[in-house]
Design a protein around this motif. Structure first.
Motif, PDB file in Angstrom:
ATOM      1  N   UNK A  80       0.827  -1.213   0.000  1.00  0.00           N
ATOM      2  CA  UNK A  80       0.000   0.000   0.000  1.00  0.00           C
ATOM      3  C   UNK A  80       0.856   1.256   0.000  1.00  0.00           C
ATOM      4  N   UNK A  81       1.993   1.203   0.674  1.00  0.00           N
ATOM      5  CA  UNK A  81       2.886   2.369   0.721  1.00  0.00           C
ATOM      6  C   UNK A  81       3.458   2.710  -0.650  1.00  0.00           C
ATOM      7  N   UNK A  82       3.517   1.733  -1.541  1.00  0.00           N
ATOM      8  CA  UNK A  82       4.114   1.947  -2.865  1.00  0.00           C
ATOM      9  C   UNK A  82       3.110   2.388  -3.922  1.00  0.00           C
ATOM     10  N   UNK A  83       1.820   2.372  -3.582  1.00  0.00           N
ATOM     11  CA  UNK A  83       0.787   2.689  -4.571  1.00  0.00           C
ATOM     12  C   UNK A  83       0.600   4.189  -4.743  1.00  0.00           C
ATOM     13  N   UNK A  84       0.161   4.593  -5.937  1.00  0.00           N
ATOM     14  CA  UNK A  84      -0.226   5.978  -6.176  1.00  0.00           C
ATOM     15  C   UNK A  84      -1.525   6.274  -5.419  1.00  0.00           C
ATOM     16  N   UNK A  85      -1.704   7.513  -5.049  1.00  0.00           N
ATOM     17  CA  UNK A  85      -2.869   7.892  -4.245  1.00  0.00           C
ATOM     18  C   UNK A  85      -4.187   7.690  -4.995  1.00  0.00           C
ATOM     19  N   UNK A  86      -4.137   7.604  -6.334  1.00  0.00           N
ATOM     20  CA  UNK A  86      -5.366   7.429  -7.115  1.00  0.00           C
ATOM     21  C   UNK A  86      -5.990   6.045  -6.900  1.00  0.00           C
ATOM     22  N   UNK A  87      -5.202   5.083  -6.431  1.00  0.00           N
ATOM     23  CA  UNK A  87      -5.707   3.735  -6.196  1.00  0.00           C
ATOM     24  C   UNK A  87      -6.136   3.607  -4.743  1.00  0.00           C
ATOM     25  N   UNK A  88      -7.406   3.301  -4.519  1.00  0.00           N
ATOM     26  CA  UNK A  88      -7.946   3.201  -3.166  1.00  0.00           C
ATOM     27  C   UNK A  88      -7.749   1.799  -2.610  1.00  0.00           C
TER      28      UNK A  88
END
Length: 242
Positions: free
Chosen positions: A68-76
């Motif tokens: 989750x820390x590596x994901x872009x903020x657009x992905x919930x």
């Protein structure tokens, strides 16, 4: 509601099946795949725009928290787990929700409702921002009436004594105010003062050198006092690298 692309990353088969059954009850949720680890989900994340991930925390290899820390903020993210101790860390990652297993349909529905409300609010805010940026406007007094001019249609302003000429691709409007007064009304980053008599729209500049700026077939002088500021600004724009 527009389709919401989602995936499940869950290594426990019963939990994965239950999530799939819950997802199937919502027409707007489009399940793009089920995966047992983060590494197995990488390909679909590269090939599809995934809006929402139902993510277990205890996974083989990289944990759900690390992922989750590596994901872009657009992905919930909606975390799904059997452990309560990760809840604080999960919410610190701005997760939509944190659901404990076994996941009931009622609890799942509550999480989806929370996500859709946040999504709709973000879309409204984004739409408003886009309208503000793309179709910002000013009112100017012209021929005894207040005239609405969209900023994205203006090419440049020219001072002529005690009045101001406003040029678009097809028209020229005359208003009685100073160029400095007009400059103060314009949003930063869209226009630049290049001369004591000229303010130009940055996105309408077609070419320039040390002494002149060209907008379509019109060549406008760069004042010596403004030269360094104008050159620095234009050199920083995409496509104008020197």
């Amino acid at each position: 509601m527009a389709a919401i692309n989602c995936i499940i990353i869950e290594d426990e088969l019963p939990a994965s099946i239950l999530l799939e059954l819950h997802i199937a009850k919502f027409d707007f949720l489009d399940l793009k795949g089920k995966f047992t680890s983060v590494s197995n989900a990488q390909n679909i994340l590269k090939s599809h725009k995934i809006d929402l991930i139902f993510l277990d925390i205890n996974l083989p290899g990289k944990s759900g928290i690390e992922f989750a820390k590596s994901l872009f903020s657009e992905t919930a993210i909606i975390f799904t787990t059997a452990y309560t101790e990760y809840a604080v860390e999960g919410f610190e990652l701005d997760a939509i929700d944190y659901i404990l297993k076994p996941i009931s349909l009622e609890r799942f529905t509550k999480a989806i409702s929370k996500y859709t409300k946040i999504r709709e609010l973000n879309e409204v805010v984004l739409h408003a921002k886009n309208l503000e940026i793309e179709r910002a406007f000013i009112f100017v007094k012209c021929e005894r009436k207040m005239l609405k001019l969209f900023l994205d249609e203006i090419h440049y302003f020219e001072s002529q004594g005690n009045y101001l000429l406003i040029y678009t691709a097809t028209d020229c409007y005359k208003t009685y105010q100073s160029i400095t007064e007009m400059e103060d009304k314009l949003p930063e980053g869209l226009f630049v003062r290049i001369h004591r008599s000229f303010v130009v729209a940055l996105n309408k500049v077609t070419s320039y050198n040390a002494n002149h700026i060209s907008i379509q077939n019109k060549q406008l002088p760069i004042g010596r006092f403004y030269n360094s500021t104008v050159s620095h600004l234009l050199n920083s724009l995409p496509g104008f690298d020197n």
